[in-house]
Design an enzyme around this catalytic site. Structure first.
Site: not given
Ligand SMILES: *Cc1c(COP(=O)(O)O)cnc(C)c1O
Length: 398
Positions: A164, A293, A340, A66, A249, A193, A342
């Site tokens: 969530r 700055y 800054c 992602k 995952r 998750h 850039d």
């Molecule tokens: C981003 C994400 C992961 C992977 O997470 P890491 O901490 O980068 O391994 C797995 N499952 C879901 C639902 C996520 O959003």
């Protein structure tokens, strides 16, 4: 603009990504051999392995790509991971999924996000696997599939405490029968998750794992059987093999970053990205003068600074001023003044540098190394943010 290259470049090491995937797979192989009879204790109704099967199979690997593969560039990263044997990919939204398919990814692509208000046509045209995570999304998907007279495979998400997306773990008997009755959805997997997987002292990983198993059992009782289960992100994967189920995952580990505060030196991961630039100007500061700055970094001695053409528009965090380090001529040098839009300034007092010299913002130079994890610690954020925020202006070289 052929032939034009800015001095600030992100180099993505596809061989490091493939190495990391193989390292993670080695952990899964090793751990599966040692895994206690996990399947024996799992609800009989679910589980993809034959009953009585002695050694649990090695979990599949869903590579999380992602957010443009955490800033590394989704298409080349996914293709490299596919070549190295990733079983499936996961991305945040439909648009990311379309990008992956158009790049030539052939394995299944799971979309994590809630698709309630998206144009679902892309799911069908690009063979994406949606997540069903709300009743509203389930209805929208069912209608879209029915209109096309097709059955669409999807993954069902259970919320076990993150609060969530996902169907609440303690409400499945009320919410899920409607979803199971939808004749154009084929639920291929159930997942959850973890919210606190990277905090070893928290009991939440264990609590969410138990809730997930009870949720899976409840789904089995409602008639959902023989589907795949997955739960573990990188941190959970490292911490507890009981979270592996049928697939894991990981994101961060594939990019060569261990989620803090966990350590996994024996895993031998390699950072997949380095960020380099070049000095474009060198100048002296008189005692009492500052730079940038706010004219900060005033001291009562003369100093030399190098100007580097990378700033917050490139994703360099403004909090690195006065805190962060870059590598010049194999040595750590402090970032001074202000970041800054850039440009940024680096203290090179006492060093014989000139325009054109390489500056390493993330990565190795000589014996020194600056990691995304170190930068994250310096500015009080997480390594995911450091790589994800690299600007679109920065060319990725593979
Ligand atoms: C981003 C994400 C992961 C992977 O997470 P890491 O901490 O980068 O391994 C797995 N499952 C879901 C639902 C996520 O959003």
């Amino acid at each position: 603009m052929a032939g034009m290259t800015r001095p600030t470049v992100a180099t993505v090491h596809l061989d490091a990504l493939q190495h990391n995937l193989r390292r993670v797979r080695a952990v899964l192989l090793q751990g599966s051999a040692d895994r206690p009879g996990e399947i024996a204790g799992a609800p009989e109704s679910l589980g993809t392995r034959p009953p009585g099967h002695a050694s649990p199979a090695v979990p599949q690997l869903i590579a999380v790509v992602k957010a443009n593969a955490y800033g590394h560039g989704a298409a080349p990263v996914a293709l490299a991971l596919e070549a190295a044997g990733a079983s499936m990919f996961a991305c945040a939204d439909l648009e990311e999924g379309v990008t992956l398919r158009e790049a030539g990814v052939t394995r299944p692509i799971l979309v994590f996000g809630a698709l309630s208000v998206s144009n679902l046509a892309h799911l069908f045209s690009h063979r994406l696997t949606p997540t069903v995570s709300t009743p509203f999304a389930a209805r929208a998907l069912e209608d879209a599939a029915a209109a096309r007279r097709v059955v669409i495979g999807c993954h069902l998400k259970i919320d076990t405490g993150m609060n969530r997306l996902g169907f609440r773990h303690d409400n499945l008997r009320r919410t899920i029968p409607d979803v199971l009755a939808m004749s154009h959805l084929r639920i291929e997997a159930v997942y959850t998750h973890f919210a606190m997987a990277d905090q070893p002292e928290s009991p939440w990983l264990e609590e969410q794992r138990r809730r997930f198993e009870r949720g899976v059992a409840a789904l089995g009782a409602l008639g959902l059987r023989g589907v795949m289960r997955h739960a573990a992100n990188s941190a959970a994967l490292l911490r507890d093999s009981r979270t592996w189920y049928d697939a894991v995952r990981p994101g961060l580990l594939l990019y060569g970053i261990v989620p803090p505060p966990l350590a996994a030196a024996d895993l031998d991961l390699r950072p997949a990205l380095s960020l380099t630039s070049r000095i474009v100007a060198v100048k002296g500061l008189r005692p009492g003068e500052g730079t940038g700055y706010g004219m900060t970094w005033q001291e009562d001695r003369a100093r030399r600074i190098a100007i580097v053409p990378a700033g917050y528009a490139d994703g360099i965090d403004t909090r690195l001023a006065g805190r962060g380090h870059v590598l010049v001529r194999g040595r750590r040098r402090q970032v001074v003044g202000s970041i800054c839009m850039d440009m940024m300034m680096v203290d090179v007092t006492g060093e014989d540098v000139s325009p054109g010299d390489e500056v390493v913002v993330i990565g190795r130079q000589g014996d020194e190394e600056v990691t995304a994890r170190e930068i994250a610690a310096e500015i009080g954020t997480i390594p995911w943010e450091v790589t994800c925020r690299l600007g679109s202006r920065i060319e990725r070289v593979y």
